[in-house]
Design a protein around this motif. Structure first.
Motif, short mmCIF file in Angstrom:
data_model
loop_
_atom_site.label_atom_id
_atom_site.label_comp_id
_atom_site.label_asym_id
_atom_site.label_seq_id
_atom_site.Cartn_x
_atom_site.Cartn_y
_atom_site.Cartn_z
N LYS A 40 -0.49 6.58 -28.80
CA LYS A 40 -0.89 5.36 -29.51
C LYS A 40 -1.27 5.66 -30.95
O LYS A 40 -0.92 4.92 -31.87
N LEU A 41 -1.98 6.75 -31.16
CA LEU A 41 -2.38 7.15 -32.50
C LEU A 41 -1.16 7.49 -33.36
O LEU A 41 -1.10 7.11 -34.54
N PHE A 42 -0.18 8.14 -32.77
CA PHE A 42 1.05 8.47 -33.49
C PHE A 42 1.77 7.20 -33.93
O PHE A 42 2.19 7.08 -35.09
N LEU B 44 1.37 2.33 -39.93
CA LEU B 44 0.62 2.30 -41.19
C LEU B 44 1.45 2.87 -42.34
O LEU B 44 1.46 2.31 -43.44
N ALA B 45 2.18 3.94 -42.09
CA ALA B 45 3.04 4.52 -43.12
C ALA B 45 4.15 3.55 -43.51
O ALA B 45 4.48 3.41 -44.69
N ALA B 46 4.72 2.83 -42.53
CA ALA B 46 5.76 1.85 -42.82
C ALA B 46 5.22 0.71 -43.67
O ALA B 46 5.88 0.25 -44.61
N ILE B 47 4.02 0.25 -43.36
CA ILE B 47 3.40 -0.82 -44.15
C ILE B 47 3.14 -0.35 -45.57
O ILE B 47 3.42 -1.08 -46.54
N LEU B 48 2.61 0.85 -45.71
CA LEU B 48 2.34 1.38 -47.05
C LEU B 48 3.63 1.57 -47.85
O LEU B 48 3.66 1.28 -49.06
#
Length: 97
Positions: A6-8, A14-18
């Protein structure tokens, strides 16, 4: 292990959003696109790029969905056959005793 998974996925999301925000911020030029005679309103180039990426991903998922459903059904049928094959020797053994 489930927490790590889940953390992965959370970190990937989050990286995709950024990256999406960075794409929009680095391509701020407003452009209009002509869709077969219908002209859209002016939007930043980055938003058009994200929309095109999203549309392509969604199209790919929808195109692969029938094959995925067929494979899932095939796995289900094969698991049922495997269960029958495992139960058959046990029944035969019980009948001979």
């Amino acid at each position: 292990m489930a927490l790590l998974k889940k953390l992965f996925f959370l970190l990937i999301g989050l990286a995709a959003i950024l990256l999406g925000i960075g794409l929009v911020l680095t391509n701020p030029d407003a452009i209009t696109i002509d869709f077969f005679g219908y002209e859209s309103g002016p939007l930043p180039r980055g938003l058009w790029l994200l929309a095109a990426l999203f549309t392509g991903c969604l199209t790919g998922i929808l195109a692969s969905l029938p094959m995925l459903l067929r494979l899932r059904r095939r796995v289900h049928v094969l698991n049922q056959q495997l269960i029958k094959l495992r139960v058959a020797p046990a029944r035969a053994k019980n009948k001979t005793e």
